[in-house]
Scaffold this motif. Structure first.
Motif, PDB file in Angstrom:
ATOM      1  N   ASP A 127      -0.439  11.026   6.436  1.00 38.49           N
ATOM      2  CA  ASP A 127      -0.153  11.505   5.083  1.00 38.49           C
ATOM      3  C   ASP A 127       0.666  10.468   4.321  1.00 38.49           C
ATOM      4  O   ASP A 127       1.296   9.578   4.912  1.00 38.49           O
ATOM      5  CB  ASP A 127       0.562  12.857   5.110  1.00 38.49           C
ATOM      6  N   ASP A 128       0.631  10.597   3.018  1.00 38.80           N
ATOM      7  CA  ASP A 128       1.252   9.608   2.138  1.00 38.80           C
ATOM      8  C   ASP A 128       2.742   9.466   2.391  1.00 38.80           C
ATOM      9  O   ASP A 128       3.289   8.356   2.350  1.00 38.80           O
ATOM     10  CB  ASP A 128       0.999  10.011   0.679  1.00 38.80           C
ATOM     11  N   HIS A 129       3.406  10.571   2.652  1.00 41.73           N
ATOM     12  CA  HIS A 129       4.845  10.562   2.871  1.00 41.73           C
ATOM     13  C   HIS A 129       5.209   9.730   4.101  1.00 41.73           C
ATOM     14  O   HIS A 129       6.123   8.898   4.072  1.00 41.73           O
ATOM     15  CB  HIS A 129       5.335  12.001   3.033  1.00 41.73           C
ATOM     16  N   ARG A 130       4.491   9.945   5.179  1.00 36.50           N
ATOM     17  CA  ARG A 130       4.770   9.228   6.418  1.00 36.50           C
ATOM     18  C   ARG A 130       4.491   7.728   6.253  1.00 36.50           C
ATOM     19  O   ARG A 130       5.265   6.882   6.722  1.00 36.50           O
ATOM     20  CB  ARG A 130       3.925   9.804   7.549  1.00 36.50           C
ATOM     21  N   LEU A 131       3.399   7.396   5.579  1.00 32.74           N
ATOM     22  CA  LEU A 131       3.081   5.987   5.334  1.00 32.74           C
ATOM     23  C   LEU A 131       4.169   5.322   4.502  1.00 32.74           C
ATOM     24  O   LEU A 131       4.526   4.161   4.741  1.00 32.74           O
ATOM     25  CB  LEU A 131       1.725   5.873   4.633  1.00 32.74           C
ATOM     26  N   SER A 132       4.726   6.058   3.539  1.00 37.38           N
ATOM     27  CA  SER A 132       5.810   5.505   2.717  1.00 37.38           C
ATOM     28  C   SER A 132       6.996   5.097   3.571  1.00 37.38           C
ATOM     29  O   SER A 132       7.613   4.055   3.340  1.00 37.38           O
ATOM     30  CB  SER A 132       6.262   6.531   1.675  1.00 37.38           C
ATOM     31  N   TYR A 133       7.325   5.903   4.572  1.00 40.39           N
ATOM     32  CA  TYR A 133       8.435   5.547   5.455  1.00 40.39           C
ATOM     33  C   TYR A 133       8.116   4.298   6.268  1.00 40.39           C
ATOM     34  O   TYR A 133       8.983   3.428   6.470  1.00 40.39           O
ATOM     35  CB  TYR A 133       8.773   6.719   6.378  1.00 40.39           C
ATOM     36  N   HIS A 134       6.890   4.185   6.734  1.00 41.41           N
ATOM     37  CA  HIS A 134       6.500   2.976   7.481  1.00 41.41           C
ATOM     38  C   HIS A 134       6.656   1.730   6.592  1.00 41.41           C
ATOM     39  O   HIS A 134       7.125   0.679   7.065  1.00 41.41           O
ATOM     40  CB  HIS A 134       5.058   3.104   7.975  1.00 41.41           C
ATOM     41  N   ILE A 135       6.255   1.844   5.344  1.00 36.23           N
ATOM     42  CA  ILE A 135       6.367   0.699   4.433  1.00 36.23           C
ATOM     43  C   ILE A 135       7.829   0.357   4.193  1.00 36.23           C
ATOM     44  O   ILE A 135       8.218  -0.827   4.174  1.00 36.23           O
ATOM     45  CB  ILE A 135       5.636   0.996   3.113  1.00 36.23           C
ATOM     46  N   ARG A 136       8.676   1.368   4.028  1.00 38.80           N
ATOM     47  CA  ARG A 136      10.102   1.111   3.796  1.00 38.80           C
ATOM     48  C   ARG A 136      10.741   0.439   5.004  1.00 38.80           C
ATOM     49  O   ARG A 136      11.561  -0.476   4.853  1.00 38.80           O
ATOM     50  CB  ARG A 136      10.823   2.419   3.465  1.00 38.80           C
ATOM     51  N   PHE A 137      10.375   0.888   6.197  1.00 43.60           N
ATOM     52  CA  PHE A 137      10.889   0.236   7.400  1.00 43.60           C
ATOM     53  C   PHE A 137      10.467  -1.233   7.436  1.00 43.60           C
ATOM     54  O   PHE A 137      11.249  -2.108   7.826  1.00 43.60           O
ATOM     55  CB  PHE A 137      10.386   0.953   8.655  1.00 43.60           C
ATOM     56  N   ALA A 138       9.223  -1.495   7.045  1.00 45.05           N
ATOM     57  CA  ALA A 138       8.726  -2.874   7.042  1.00 45.05           C
ATOM     58  C   ALA A 138       9.452  -3.719   6.000  1.00 45.05           C
ATOM     59  O   ALA A 138       9.713  -4.911   6.220  1.00 45.05           O
ATOM     60  CB  ALA A 138       7.219  -2.888   6.778  1.00 45.05           C
ATOM     61  N   GLU A 139       9.793  -3.115   4.863  1.00 43.36           N
ATOM     62  CA  GLU A 139      10.569  -3.832   3.848  1.00 43.36           C
ATOM     63  C   GLU A 139      11.950  -4.190   4.377  1.00 43.36           C
ATOM     64  O   GLU A 139      12.417  -5.332   4.230  1.00 43.36           O
ATOM     65  CB  GLU A 139      10.721  -2.967   2.593  1.00 43.36           C
ATOM     66  N   LEU A 140      12.617  -3.224   4.992  1.00 43.45           N
ATOM     67  CA  LEU A 140      13.992  -3.437   5.437  1.00 43.45           C
ATOM     68  C   LEU A 140      14.084  -4.324   6.675  1.00 43.45           C
ATOM     69  O   LEU A 140      15.154  -4.820   6.999  1.00 43.45           O
ATOM     70  CB  LEU A 140      14.662  -2.086   5.699  1.00 43.45           C
ATOM     71  N   SER A 141      12.953  -4.551   7.336  1.00 44.56           N
ATOM     72  CA  SER A 141      12.938  -5.498   8.459  1.00 44.56           C
ATOM     73  C   SER A 141      12.651  -6.914   7.985  1.00 44.56           C
ATOM     74  O   SER A 141      12.630  -7.849   8.792  1.00 44.56           O
ATOM     75  CB  SER A 141      11.876  -5.077   9.478  1.00 44.56           C
ATOM     76  N   GLY A 142      12.407  -7.072   6.669  1.00 46.23           N
ATOM     77  CA  GLY A 142      12.085  -8.396   6.141  1.00 46.23           C
ATOM     78  C   GLY A 142      10.636  -8.779   6.381  1.00 46.23           C
ATOM     79  O   GLY A 142      10.284  -9.960   6.292  1.00 46.23           O
ATOM     80  N   THR A 143       9.792  -7.802   6.655  1.00 42.50           N
ATOM     81  CA  THR A 143       8.370  -8.067   6.916  1.00 42.50           C
ATOM     82  C   THR A 143       7.550  -8.022   5.640  1.00 42.50           C
ATOM     83  O   THR A 143       6.785  -8.947   5.349  1.00 42.50           O
ATOM     84  CB  THR A 143       7.809  -7.042   7.922  1.00 42.50           C
ATOM     85  N   LEU A 144       7.677  -6.936   4.872  1.00 43.57           N
ATOM     86  CA  LEU A 144       6.932  -6.778   3.625  1.00 43.57           C
ATOM     87  C   LEU A 144       7.868  -6.896   2.427  1.00 43.57           C
ATOM     88  O   LEU A 144       9.033  -6.496   2.493  1.00 43.57           O
ATOM     89  CB  LEU A 144       6.244  -5.411   3.569  1.00 43.57           C
ATOM     90  N   CYS A 145       7.327  -7.420   1.337  1.00 40.60           N
ATOM     91  CA  CYS A 145       8.023  -7.416   0.053  1.00 40.60           C
ATOM     92  C   CYS A 145       6.962  -7.166  -1.022  1.00 40.60           C
ATOM     93  O   CYS A 145       5.793  -6.953  -0.712  1.00 40.60           O
ATOM     94  CB  CYS A 145       8.757  -8.734  -0.192  1.00 40.60           C
ATOM     95  N   SER A 146       7.354  -7.208  -2.256  1.00 37.80           N
ATOM     96  CA  SER A 146       6.406  -6.963  -3.339  1.00 37.80           C
ATOM     97  C   SER A 146       5.386  -8.085  -3.440  1.00 37.80           C
ATOM     98  O   SER A 146       5.690  -9.255  -3.214  1.00 37.80           O
ATOM     99  CB  SER A 146       7.143  -6.816  -4.665  1.00 37.80           C
ATOM    100  N   GLY A 147       4.146  -7.696  -3.798  1.00 38.88           N
ATOM    101  CA  GLY A 147       3.082  -8.674  -4.030  1.00 38.88           C
ATOM    102  C   GLY A 147       2.933  -8.938  -5.512  1.00 38.88           C
ATOM    103  O   GLY A 147       3.915  -8.931  -6.253  1.00 38.88           O
ATOM    104  N   ASP A 148       1.704  -9.143  -5.964  1.00 41.63           N
ATOM    105  CA  ASP A 148       1.453  -9.431  -7.382  1.00 41.63           C
ATOM    106  C   ASP A 148       1.734  -8.200  -8.244  1.00 41.63           C
ATOM    107  O   ASP A 148       1.595  -7.060  -7.796  1.00 41.63           O
ATOM    108  CB  ASP A 148       0.004  -9.875  -7.587  1.00 41.63           C
ATOM    109  N   LEU A 149       2.099  -8.454  -9.496  1.00 43.85           N
ATOM    110  CA  LEU A 149       2.399  -7.380 -10.438  1.00 43.85           C
ATOM    111  C   LEU A 149       1.116  -6.883 -11.077  1.00 43.85           C
ATOM    112  O   LEU A 149       0.431  -7.606 -11.792  1.00 43.85           O
ATOM    113  CB  LEU A 149       3.354  -7.900 -11.513  1.00 43.85           C
ATOM    114  N   LEU A 150       0.785  -5.628 -10.815  1.00 48.68           N
ATOM    115  CA  LEU A 150      -0.353  -4.974 -11.454  1.00 48.68           C
ATOM    116  C   LEU A 150       0.147  -4.080 -12.584  1.00 48.68           C
ATOM    117  O   LEU A 150       1.329  -3.756 -12.641  1.00 48.68           O
ATOM    118  CB  LEU A 150      -1.125  -4.141 -10.432  1.00 48.68           C
ATOM    119  N   PRO A 151      -0.726  -3.652 -13.477  1.00 48.99           N
ATOM    120  CA  PRO A 151      -0.271  -2.821 -14.593  1.00 48.99           C
ATOM    121  C   PRO A 151       0.423  -1.540 -14.161  1.00 48.99           C
ATOM    122  O   PRO A 151       1.453  -1.171 -14.707  1.00 48.99           O
ATOM    123  CB  PRO A 151      -1.571  -2.526 -15.356  1.00 48.99           C
TER     124      PRO A 151
END
Length: 344
Positions: free
Chosen positions: A147-171
């Motif tokens: 579900d979307d909520h659970r995926l959001s937490y995975h993404i946040r964990f990846a951000e705080l580990s220095g793995t993911l950051c923002s990509g290109d700016l879309l509208p």
């Protein structure tokens, strides 16, 4: 002391001194970026010549980064500050996010965490800048329904580990990229150096502000915040205003505010959200017009720095409603035209 004028100047809402958006973000250290579209106006309105294309270029080139950081919420940080701020604030943000998960009865075991992160990384490596929907599609193709909520937490964990950051700016949609490929590594800072720099960035951009304001904004403990202030030594001093102690830096800007100026301030702007107590610029009886108790902030109008109304940034024509001052919408025409020009 005139705290409103000083804030207008040091937040660069009056007589802005910066030419590039990344300079604004670096000045603040971190800027709230809850609204994906309006975060651009929050930055550009503080430059000498606001242009949305200028912000997009800086964002796409990785000079400005968006991620969950202070208080576990969306922030903009500059590339020069990204790594040391992540080191300093990431653990506390992670604690906040785990608290949210617990309240929502969500638990993510380590095995799942590392497996999903591996898939997120593989997806970005294959496609470059990707959306949340891209992640979800890749998971589905691998037989993983989430579900979307659970995926959001995975993404946040990846951000705080220095793995993911923002990509290109879309509208309208946020995207993700690999942090190590987008942001140049910088030298590590010891904790005292990082605390001092965070305190300096906060007070240079929010002064005059209190210790409680700094604690709220940073999301760090009060002892860490006190330590950051102490390390500034003779660069910082205290002035009292209406019974409260406010901190200012020795290079504080105090001159350059013109009277009779309106500002169209976006929701979640640092002018309000950057302080625990907002009564300096917003009468408490009207606080509900600017934000609610759930942390939802509205776009507001300021006149000579005082919050006096609301406006609609997404409408094609100028729409505003004033709750103090007896102003008219027509008086905002100049500021609205400036905003419209920026959007071009």
């Amino acid at each position: 002391m005139n705290p409103i004028n000083i804030r207008l100047l040091n937040q660069h809402l009056a007589a802005p001194q910066f030419s590039r958006p990344e300079e604004v973000v670096a000045h603040f250290g971190a800027m709230q970026a809850q609204e994906y579209r309006m975060m651009r106006w929050a930055v550009e309105m503080r430059t000498k010549n606001p242009k949305e294309k200028t912000f997009k270029k800086a964002f796409d080139e990785g000079r400005i980064i968006r991620l969950h950081l202070l208080r576990g919420t969306w922030q903009l940080v500059s590339a020069e500050d990204y790594w040391w701020m992540l080191d300093l604030c990431g653990a506390k943000a992670l604690t906040v996010i785990k608290g949210w998960m617990s309240s929502n009865k969500i638990a993510i075991p380590d095995e799942e965490l590392f497996r999903i992160r591996e898939i997120l990384v593989e997806t970005v490596e294959a496609k470059g800048s990707v959306t949340k929907e891209d992640f979800n599609q890749e998971l589905v193709e691998r037989g993983i329904i989430m579900d979307d909520h659970r995926l959001s937490y995975h993404i946040r964990f990846a951000e705080l580990s220095g793995t993911l950051c923002s990509g290109d700016l879309l509208p309208l949609k946020g995207t993700y990229a690999l942090a190590e490929k987008k942001i140049k590594k910088t030298d590590k800072k010891d904790r005292d150096e990082a605390l001092m720099l965070l305190a300096q960035k906060y007070f240079q951009s929010h002064q005059p502000a209190t210790l409680e304001d700094f604690v709220w904004w940073s999301g760090l403990g009060i002892n860490d915040c006190r330590r950051g202030i102490e390390l500034l030594y003779d660069k910082i001093y205290v002035e009292k205003f209406k019974g409260r102690e406010f901190y200012l830096l020795d290079n504080c800007r105090t001159r350059g505010v013109r009277k009779g100026e309106f500002l169209l301030i976006p929701p979640y702007d640092e002018y309000l959200i950057g302080y625990k107590s907002r009564d300096v610029v917003l009468s408490p009886e009207f606080s509900h017009r600017a934000h609610n108790n759930s942390g939802i902030f509205q776009p507001v109008v300021a006149y000579d720095g005082r919050i006096c109304g609301n406006w609609s940034p997404t409408k094609a024509s100028l729409q505003a409603e004033f709750f103090v001052g007896g102003f008219t919408t027509e008086e905002l025409t100049k500021d609205w035209l400036s905003y419209q020009k920026y959007k071009l």
